[in-house]
Motif scaffolding. Sequence first.
Motif, PDB file in Angstrom:
ATOM      1  N   LEU A  11     -84.192  62.126 -14.242  1.00 38.62           N
ATOM      2  CA  LEU A  11     -85.245  62.925 -15.035  1.00 38.62           C
ATOM      3  C   LEU A  11     -84.781  64.267 -15.302  1.00 38.62           C
ATOM      4  CD1 LEU A  11     -88.339  61.707 -12.691  1.00 38.62           C
ATOM      5  CD2 LEU A  11     -88.121  61.498 -15.349  1.00 38.62           C
ATOM      6  N   VAL A  12     -83.980  64.894 -14.477  1.00 41.54           N
ATOM      7  CA  VAL A  12     -83.425  66.457 -14.742  1.00 41.54           C
ATOM      8  C   VAL A  12     -82.524  66.257 -16.033  1.00 41.54           C
ATOM      9  CG1 VAL A  12     -81.926  68.232 -13.616  1.00 41.54           C
ATOM     10  CG2 VAL A  12     -83.783  66.838 -12.379  1.00 41.54           C
ATOM     11  N   LEU A  65     -90.657  68.050  -5.047  1.00 43.93           N
ATOM     12  CA  LEU A  65     -89.271  68.469  -5.305  1.00 43.93           C
ATOM     13  C   LEU A  65     -88.949  68.103  -6.721  1.00 43.93           C
ATOM     14  CD1 LEU A  65     -87.129  70.174  -4.240  1.00 43.93           C
ATOM     15  CD2 LEU A  65     -86.345  68.296  -3.323  1.00 43.93           C
ATOM     16  N   THR A  66     -89.367  66.851  -7.111  1.00 41.63           N
ATOM     17  CA  THR A  66     -88.736  66.113  -8.343  1.00 41.63           C
ATOM     18  C   THR A  66     -89.543  67.030  -9.648  1.00 41.63           C
ATOM     19  OG1 THR A  66     -88.520  64.074  -7.320  1.00 41.63           O
ATOM     20  CG2 THR A  66     -88.746  64.229  -9.970  1.00 41.63           C
ATOM     21  N   CYS A  67     -90.613  67.214  -9.425  1.00 41.38           N
ATOM     22  CA  CYS A  67     -91.567  68.052 -10.517  1.00 41.38           C
ATOM     23  C   CYS A  67     -90.971  69.547 -10.583  1.00 41.38           C
ATOM     24  CB  CYS A  67     -93.056  67.863 -10.045  1.00 41.38           C
ATOM     25  SG  CYS A  67     -94.146  68.724 -11.356  1.00 41.38           S
ATOM     26  N   LEU A  68     -90.703  70.160  -9.322  1.00 39.67           N
ATOM     27  CA  LEU A  68     -90.001  71.364  -9.264  1.00 39.67           C
ATOM     28  C   LEU A  68     -88.752  71.592 -10.079  1.00 39.67           C
ATOM     29  CD1 LEU A  68     -90.572  72.842  -6.007  1.00 39.67           C
ATOM     30  CD2 LEU A  68     -92.221  72.932  -7.614  1.00 39.67           C
ATOM     31  N   GLU A  69     -87.865  70.467  -9.873  1.00 42.74           N
ATOM     32  CA  GLU A  69     -86.705  70.396 -10.622  1.00 42.74           C
ATOM     33  C   GLU A  69     -86.859  70.376 -12.189  1.00 42.74           C
ATOM     34  OE1 GLU A  69     -83.501  68.198  -8.827  1.00 42.74           O
ATOM     35  OE2 GLU A  69     -83.930  68.885  -6.791  1.00 42.74           O
ATOM     36  N   VAL A  70     -87.585  69.237 -12.501  1.00 43.46           N
ATOM     37  CA  VAL A  70     -87.927  69.041 -14.095  1.00 43.46           C
ATOM     38  C   VAL A  70     -88.599  70.168 -14.490  1.00 43.46           C
ATOM     39  CG1 VAL A  70     -89.164  67.730 -15.519  1.00 43.46           C
ATOM     40  CG2 VAL A  70     -87.993  66.441 -13.606  1.00 43.46           C
ATOM     41  N   THR A  71     -89.358  70.953 -13.916  1.00 42.39           N
ATOM     42  CA  THR A  71     -90.198  71.919 -14.644  1.00 42.39           C
ATOM     43  C   THR A  71     -89.285  72.833 -14.883  1.00 42.39           C
ATOM     44  OG1 THR A  71     -92.242  70.755 -13.420  1.00 42.39           O
ATOM     45  CG2 THR A  71     -92.301  73.305 -14.447  1.00 42.39           C
ATOM     46  N   SER A  72     -88.458  73.266 -13.977  1.00 47.40           N
ATOM     47  CA  SER A  72     -87.563  74.557 -13.908  1.00 47.40           C
ATOM     48  C   SER A  72     -86.558  74.310 -15.101  1.00 47.40           C
ATOM     49  CB  SER A  72     -86.892  74.756 -12.578  1.00 47.40           C
ATOM     50  OG  SER A  72     -85.876  75.788 -12.823  1.00 47.40           O
ATOM     51  N   VAL A  85     -96.185  70.493 -18.983  1.00 44.03           N
ATOM     52  CA  VAL A  85     -95.866  69.406 -17.961  1.00 44.03           C
ATOM     53  C   VAL A  85     -96.395  69.580 -16.712  1.00 44.03           C
ATOM     54  CG1 VAL A  85     -93.813  68.257 -16.863  1.00 44.03           C
ATOM     55  CG2 VAL A  85     -93.904  68.713 -19.363  1.00 44.03           C
ATOM     56  N   ALA A  86     -96.231  70.720 -15.848  1.00 40.19           N
ATOM     57  CA  ALA A  86     -96.642  71.106 -14.522  1.00 40.19           C
ATOM     58  C   ALA A  86     -98.261  70.824 -14.459  1.00 40.19           C
ATOM     59  CB  ALA A  86     -96.195  72.490 -14.348  1.00 40.19           C
ATOM     60  N   ALA A 236     -92.364  77.048 -10.382  1.00 37.50           N
ATOM     61  CA  ALA A 236     -90.973  76.563 -10.876  1.00 37.50           C
ATOM     62  C   ALA A 236     -90.765  76.944 -12.240  1.00 37.50           C
ATOM     63  CB  ALA A 236     -91.002  75.132 -10.781  1.00 37.50           C
ATOM     64  N   VAL A 237     -91.802  77.046 -13.034  1.00 37.36           N
ATOM     65  CA  VAL A 237     -91.924  77.442 -14.587  1.00 37.36           C
ATOM     66  C   VAL A 237     -91.169  78.874 -14.623  1.00 37.36           C
ATOM     67  CG1 VAL A 237     -93.122  78.026 -16.686  1.00 37.36           C
ATOM     68  CG2 VAL A 237     -93.908  75.931 -15.335  1.00 37.36           C
ATOM     69  N   LEU A 238     -91.780  79.734 -13.713  1.00 42.14           N
ATOM     70  CA  LEU A 238     -91.271  81.280 -13.627  1.00 42.14           C
ATOM     71  C   LEU A 238     -89.639  80.991 -13.195  1.00 42.14           C
ATOM     72  CD1 LEU A 238     -94.111  81.629 -13.494  1.00 42.14           C
ATOM     73  CD2 LEU A 238     -93.667  83.365 -11.864  1.00 42.14           C
TER      74      LEU A 238
END
Length: 389
Positions: A11-12, A65-72, A85-86, A236-238
Amino acid sequence: MEITHRERAALVEAARAIAPVLRDNADQAERESRLTDEAADALREAGFFRLGVPRSSGGAEADLLTCLEVTSEVARACASSAWVVALSYGAQRMAGSFGEQVRADLWGKDPDVALCGAFTGFGLVVTRTDGGQLVSGRWSAVSGCYQAGWAALGMPIVNDDNERGLGLVPLDALSIEDTWDMAGMRGTGSNTLVADEVFVADRYIRRFVDLMEGGGEGAEPFYRVPGRSLAMPLAAVLHGIARSAFEQTMDVVDSGKPLAMSTYSRLADSPGVQASLAEAANLIDSAWLHMARSAEALSEAAEAGRRPDITLRARGRMDAGHASRCLREALQLLLTVSGASSFSRAKVIERNWRDLETAARHPSLNEGLIREMYGRALAGVQEQASAMI
């Protein structure tokens, strides 16, 4: 079923693959105050509108954690895309706890149906009718409403207690009023949704407190993460925005640009610049470490079938707020290193600055309020803390 490291890495990598498309469309998204169709299609094809959808409905069922990595990673290319997305992820995780019939209604034909939402409505008029209730009113700042198929909207439940609730409403039953005109995060298309006597069936309505507590009694592990903790991907966007700004600043430093009005022929030779880069890098890393530890702890509790206790939930909110402050400080340092030219409208870092400062003001990242919550939890004032988290 817990997401695997291989699935998370894929995903990343998908986020990195679509980054050129998102970057190419970012200027147009800002001008038009909404994501372009090309950018939205890229997010959908990468699987990012199914991150919070249950596996049983064809989704990724991705952990925090997966969502954080993808979103960042997405935010490195386009902050507005990452924000959409977030927020869709958070709304999907709440909607998935409404039961099998609702999941089938939402995602039975297409697991890539995104969600948007707003907890607070204005001018709401709700009346009881057979099998549900009729709702009229407005919900402002609904990010991603142009990409969503359903909206999760705050509304009272018409019963003896008139409890606070959350209702799921198809977008084609609502109208969109163009009200989004902001300095930053312009591409999110966070306009106002309007309902005019829209019928919301009982199966699409749940008590707000159950969702905030983590799905309610008997919820599956995936839904035990408390609803307000699902705001963590916004931090995570930030993080992704700050990473983008850091990379751009390093490009300036590596280019050999001189430090004006000094004896240094290159920015890289200045101890002050070196110290600022070190501090900014450390702040960005610190923000990630705080977010990641809480994401892992909340997910572990959920997988083990435990409801995260009040202190863990409050710490998660605190970590997100602390991350926001770290990232704002990091960006200020980077802008100073890059110099006044950073504020040229032709520079991406200028949009990074506007996007981060706007996004950091989201209520879920209000550090003053979050600090109060965490302090109450640590002090053992459980009832007051629980009401806020």
